[in-house]
Structures are given as structure tokens and as C-alpha cells.
Design a protein around this motif. Structure first.
Motif, short mmCIF file in Angstrom:
data_model
loop_
_atom_site.label_atom_id
_atom_site.label_comp_id
_atom_site.label_asym_id
_atom_site.label_seq_id
_atom_site.Cartn_x
_atom_site.Cartn_y
_atom_site.Cartn_z
N GLY A 87 34.20 42.04 36.11
CA GLY A 87 35.15 41.90 35.02
C GLY A 87 34.51 42.30 33.70
O GLY A 87 33.33 42.02 33.47
N LEU A 158 39.76 37.99 35.19
CA LEU A 158 39.58 37.02 36.29
C LEU A 158 40.59 37.22 37.40
O LEU A 158 40.35 36.79 38.53
CB LEU A 158 39.66 35.60 35.74
CG LEU A 158 38.52 35.15 34.82
CD1 LEU A 158 38.82 33.78 34.25
CD2 LEU A 158 37.19 35.15 35.55
N MET A 165 31.11 38.56 35.20
CA MET A 165 31.89 38.88 34.01
C MET A 165 30.95 39.42 32.93
O MET A 165 29.93 38.78 32.62
CB MET A 165 32.62 37.64 33.49
CG MET A 165 33.81 37.21 34.36
SD MET A 165 35.27 38.26 34.14
CE MET A 165 35.84 37.75 32.53
N MET A 196 27.59 35.51 34.31
CA MET A 196 28.05 36.13 33.08
C MET A 196 26.89 36.83 32.37
O MET A 196 25.76 36.34 32.36
CB MET A 196 28.67 35.08 32.14
CG MET A 196 29.92 34.43 32.70
SD MET A 196 30.39 32.87 31.90
CE MET A 196 30.63 33.35 30.21
#
Length: 247
Positions: A87, A158, A165, A196
Motif C-alpha cells: 500500500g 488497506l 504500507m 510500515m
């Protein structure tokens, strides 16, 4: 294939934009599943270029980017297949202005992952609920504040159920009072175990949420430390100088 803790490995990546401009200079790093890696540094240090090489939005001049065991920098690899698992949230929200929020969110799952439209809609509404925006499902982007648009951009990513991400300065285009609502969503994601990688100027977020903080300057990773050590005991002179200006 056994799931490795190592989600992303960057091996000796260099990125040259021209003979005179080297954005990344022999950078290496490993990102494990569940980590929140925060990248900070002065403007022009290579932070965003580093982030964008992780999903090949910037193609390295040399070196390897290994994602889930595959060198995605290899020209024979179908990068779009791997990007489905990564993402990406940018400074600007990149929402389609002519589509409702719900349509913005369900487009990729339906078109790319061939998800059943009803299932995609239920997932999107559930994610909107988590960021307090379910009531905006049928609104258009122009009807939302900057903070709301960025929260939508996060949950839209998401919807593809990514394994990582990537955030490229997600709050830098927002009015100061909207920054907190976006960081709150990111905080919740981190607490939920999402891997992340975040480029940001928000030092409080880096200190509170980061597993590790990377400091970049002149296209190199100069420091890679846990937050406490990074902020309380900075040994690198360039990092000391940087922190003295931003804290």
C-alpha cells in the motif's frame, strides 16, 4: 514457501538521476514483518527516493530490492503483481474527484484483485468505520477536508490487504489541526501489527510509534537506531545538528 521475518531487503541500492545527481548512494537496509521504520532527514536527503524504490516507483540504477524473497528490481519480474501487496500513501491524496469515496475504495479490489463487488463494498465500509468516516461513503472528495481525504487514502490502500504500507510524508500537505487525525489512524495501524515504512517530519510520531528510525543525508543512511537511542544519545554529528533544528 516459508514466511520469512524479513519482508524487504535493500542491498547496495544506488539511484542516479544524472551523472551529477545521485539521490541514493549504496544504501542497504532490512525491514522485518511488523516493524515500523521511520525515515527522517533534511530536504533533498533521499528519503522519498528511498521509499519509492521499495515498490519501484523509482527504479534503482544498481542494487537489489528483495520483497518477500523476490528481487523486484529484476526486469523480468511482474512488478504490478508485487505492488498489489504494497500500500502507498502520498503527500497528496490522489483520489478520483469524479467518483464517490466508496467507489474510490472499491475500484482496485474489484478491477485488480477481481473481488466480488458486494464483498469489496463491505470491506470498504468496514474500513471507513474504523476511521470514523462511514457516513461519508457516498460523498465526493471535494466535500471532504484534507485530513478526511488522507484518512480515506490510507483505508483505500488497506482495501487491497497489503503486507506493507509505505507513507511518503502523509501529513505535510495538511493544515496543522488535521495532522493529528491522520497520525491517529497510522498509530492504530502500527498497534495492529502492520509493517510500515514512513517518511515524515513528525518527530513525536517517530519517537512514539517507530521501531527504528533511519536518518538520511546526501543519499546515504547515516543512522539506523531504535527511537530512544536515536533521540537521547545521537552520536552522529550530522544527526545532532539536524535534531537541534527540528526538536
Amino acid at each position: 514457501m516459508a514466511t520469512s521475518d524479513k519482508l524487504i531487503q535493500v542491498n547496495h541500492v544506488t539511484k542516479k538521476f544524472s551523472e551529477r545527481i545521485t539521490a541514493l548512494n549504496d544504501c542497504s537496509l532490512t525491514i522485518d514483518r511488523g516493524e515500523v521504520v521511520v525515515i527522517v532527514g533534511p530536504s533533498g536527503s533521499g528519503k522519498s527516493t528511498m521509499l519509492r524504490t521499495l515498490n519501484l516507483l523509482e527504479v534503482p540504477t544498481s542494487g537489489e530490492v528483495i520483497f518477500e524473497g523476490v528481487n523486484i528490481a529484476d526486469k523480468s519480474v511482474d512488478i504490478n503483481m508485487h505492488r498489489q501487496k504494497m500500500g502507498m500513501v502520498f503527500q497528496h491524496f490522489n483520489l478520483f474527484p469524479h467518483m464517490t469515496i466508496l467507489d474510490n475504495m472499491t475500484l482496485a479490489p474489484i478491477k485488480v484483485k477481481h473481488m466480488d463487488p458486494g464483498e469489496a463494498e463491505q470491506l470498504a465500509l468496514s474500513l471507513l468505520e474504523t476511521v470514523g468516516l462511514r457516513d461519508r461513503a457516498n460523498a465526493y472528495p471535494i466535500q471532504l477536508s484534507g485530513g478526511q481525504k488522507q484518512r480515506i487514502a490510507i483505508v483505500r490502500a488497506l482495501c487491497m490487504s497489503p503486507d506493507v504500507m509505505l507513507f511518503d510524508e502523509p501529513t505535510s500537505a495538511l493544515d496543522p489541526e488535521m495532522v493529528g487525525e491522520v497520525l491517529e489512524v497510522m498509530r492504530d495501524l502500527a498497534q495492529g501489527g502492520m509493517t510500515m515504512v514512513v517518511v515524515t517530519h513528525e518527530m513525536g510520531f517517530a519517537k512514539e510509534v517507530g521501531s527504528r528510525i533511519l536518518f538520511m543525508d546526501a543519499g546515504q543512511i547515516l543512522v539506523d537506531k531504535p527511537p530512544r537511542e536515536f533521540f537521547e544519545n545521537p552520536e552522529n554529528p550530522r544527526l545532532k545538528d539536524f535534531l537541534s533544528k527540528v526538536l
